[in-house]
Scaffold this motif. Structure first.
Motif, PDB file in Angstrom:
ATOM      1  N   LEU A   1       0.828  -1.203   0.000  1.00 27.28           N
ATOM      2  CA  LEU A   1       0.000   0.000   0.000  1.00 27.28           C
ATOM      3  C   LEU A   1       0.864   1.255   0.000  1.00 27.28           C
TER       4      LEU A   1
ATOM      5  N   LEU B   1       0.515   4.953   0.675  1.00 25.27           N
ATOM      6  CA  LEU B   1      -0.477   5.714   1.422  1.00 25.27           C
ATOM      7  C   LEU B   1      -0.174   7.206   1.338  1.00 25.27           C
TER       8      LEU B   1
ATOM      9  N   GLY C   1      -0.318   5.486  10.552  1.00 31.03           N
ATOM     10  CA  GLY C   1       0.617   5.635   9.436  1.00 31.03           C
ATOM     11  C   GLY C   1       1.993   5.046   9.740  1.00 31.03           C
TER      12      GLY C   1
ATOM     13  N   VAL D   1       3.995  -0.934   3.917  1.00 31.66           N
ATOM     14  CA  VAL D   1       3.186   0.252   3.640  1.00 31.66           C
ATOM     15  C   VAL D   1       4.134   1.427   3.521  1.00 31.66           C
TER      16      VAL D   1
ATOM     17  N   LEU E   1       4.279   5.569   3.539  1.00 30.64           N
ATOM     18  CA  LEU E   1       3.480   6.743   3.876  1.00 30.64           C
ATOM     19  C   LEU E   1       4.130   8.012   3.340  1.00 30.64           C
TER      20      LEU E   1
ATOM     21  N   MET F   1      -3.686   4.496  -1.664  1.00 34.08           N
ATOM     22  CA  MET F   1      -4.759   5.112  -0.896  1.00 34.08           C
ATOM     23  C   MET F   1      -4.500   6.594  -0.802  1.00 34.08           C
TER      24      MET F   1
ATOM     25  N   VAL G   1      -9.414   3.834  -1.763  1.00 31.75           N
ATOM     26  CA  VAL G   1      -8.305   2.981  -2.188  1.00 31.75           C
ATOM     27  C   VAL G   1      -8.514   2.564  -3.632  1.00 31.75           C
TER      28      VAL G   1
END
Ligand SMILES: *[C@@H]1O[C@H](CO)[C@@H](O)[C@H](O)[C@H]1NC(C)=O
Ligand SMILES: *[C@@H]1O[C@H](CO)[C@@H](O)[C@H](O)[C@H]1NC(C)=O
Ligand SMILES: *[C@@H]1O[C@H](CO)[C@@H](O)[C@H](O)[C@H]1NC(C)=O
Ligand SMILES: *[C@@H]1O[C@H](CO)[C@@H](O)[C@H](O)[C@H]1NC(C)=O
Length: 405
Positions: A114, A116, A136, A149, A151, A215, A286
């Motif tokens: 992901l 983000l 996050g 992930v 961020l 996202m 998303v």
């Protein structure tokens, strides 16, 4: 005709008249009540009814994308008109991390689940701190959820010249410490949100095209990361392999606001139709890798002067033949009710600035204890959710349908 039948008939007639009278009176009364309430109902109901019927046309036919497409002789020309391609050329990065998706805990380039993006503004340092420490937190996702992930906070420059230099200094220091800001050289204002959106999709395409999902989120929402990750992993394992995924809280047939004093005012020459195509609320949605690529392609050819970013995203998606999927636990506006039975399922909740930490503690602890969920607990939670979410006359963050998932 006998005298008796005549009398009987006249009685019948009288009865009928009486009924009519009562009927007329009630109708009149109802109309009167409606008239009294009409003031409030009028604008809302009528415009929604109109836009809802129009929605069908907008979603079904493609006149929308063809009228918003920039003619090819305009593209990329330096003539001051706003096309995404121009802004791509004119807004340069002031802060960037091209290598953000490379390396990482496993030194594996292709493992980003992901990407983000959080839409932030230079002055929102506190909100960014809260997000870094909670939902996050990349290390948490890696160590506790086993996924990668990345961020990034997306922003422009402070609109107030007198504060800009000091703010910019602070941003550079913040970025030295956390290395998670991207910033382009446009004024960070409400009416430049579309520029921010384009920055995100272009960044993704340029530096992180391998991320399975993208996202985009506001900096005042709460994301239940464990639930979101579970949902995304489930999508990856599904038959379609997470293609064509665009999920969030859907605005269906929303009418453009034509009141000049509204923040969301859109003049007719910017958007002439009575309804937007379906789109997901910008608070948080998303998309899968392939959708992100398609949106990127659309931003290259569509006129990006419509400044409401989630609507513009919807127009891009429409132009690429995509339609959104509703998820009952993505919130548009409004906070999730505080209850552990809600935490079991919630994905996003809007309007959090001070209570992010307590929500996160709840999220983590409910995830930890969530495995021991039995039949009784399920029964109890369904009942609780019905009580919380299905109250009449009470506009909830999540719909009543969410009680039964
Ligand atoms: C992020 O999560 C890790 C792993 O759970 C934790 O050790 C670390 O303290 C967290 N970072 C912050 C800033 O809270
Ligand atoms: C958007 O940013 C550009 C570049 O800084 C600026 O010229 C423009 O005025 C901004 N637009 C709005 C509506 O703030
Ligand atoms: C984009 O749309 C706006 C408003 O309708 C218009 O003024 C502008 O000329 C268009 N830009 C291009 C490049 O077509
Ligand atoms: C409009 O959208 C359709 C799909 O809905 C697509 O095939 C077509 O190429 C688009 N037209 C333009 C001009 O982009």
């Amino acid at each position: 005709m006998s005298k008796r039948t005549v009398i009987a008939m006249s009685i019948n007639f009288r009865r009928i008249r009486k009924c009519r009278c009562v009927q007329l009176l009630t109708t009149g009364l109802v109309l009167c009540m409606l008239m009294v309430c009409w003031e409030d109902l009028d604008h809302h109901v009528v415009s929604h009814m109109r836009s809802y019927s129009y929605r069908y046309l907008i979603n079904r036919y493609d006149f929308l994308n063809s009228t918003l497409t920039i003619s090819s002789n305009h593209r990329g020309r330096e003539d001051g008109t706003s096309s995404a391609r121009d802004s791509l050329q004119s807004y340069r990065y002031l802060i960037n991390h091209p290598g953000k998706c490379r390396g990482g805990p496993r030194k594996d380039r292709d493992d980003v689940l992901l990407l983000l993006f959080v839409k932030s503004s230079p002055e929102n340092f506190k909100r960014r701190q809260a997000i870094r420490k909670t939902w996050g937190n990349e290390s948490f996702a890696w160590s506790e959820l086993g996924v990668s992930v990345r961020l990034l906070f997306a922003m422009g420059i402070h609109p107030d010249v007198s504060q800009r230099f000091q703010m910019q200094d602070a941003l550079w220091q913040e970025d030295q410490a956390y290395r998670d800001l991207i910033q382009q050289n446009f004024l960070d204002t409400f009416h430049n949100l579309t520029a921010k959106l384009i920055m995100q999709f272009h960044w993704n395409q340029m530096y992180c095209p391998q991320a399975r999902f993208l996202m985009t989120a506001d900096d005042d929402i709460f994301v239940h990361m464990p639930n979101l990750v579970k949902y995304l992993q489930h999508a990856l394992r599904s038959q379609s392999g997470a293609k064509d995924l665009w999920v969030g809280h859907i605005h269906k047939g929303a009418p453009p606001v034509r009141r000049k004093n509204s923040k969301y005012y859109v003049p007719y020459d910017l958007y002439p139709w009575p309804s937007y195509p379906d789109y997901t609320a910008g608070a948080g949605y998303v998309v899968s890798e392939d959708v992100a690529t398609k949106i990127y392609q659309a931003t290259l050819v569509l006129n990006s002067s419509l400044y409401i970013d989630d609507v513009f995203m919807g127009m891009c998606a429409k132009a690429m033949g995509l339609s959104p999927q509703e998820h009952v636990y993505f919130s548009g506006e409004g906070k999730a009710p505080y209850h552990s039975c809600i935490y079991d399922h919630m994905i996003t909740s809007h309007g959090h600035t001070t209570d992010v930490h307590s929500l996160w503690r709840e999220a983590i602890s409910s995830t930890a204890s969530g495995n021991s969920r039995g039949f009784l607990r399920n029964m109890y939670c369904t009942a609780m959710r019905v009580i919380i979410l299905c109250r009449p006359y009470f506009q909830n963050t999540y719909s009543c349908a969410a009680a039964f998932t």
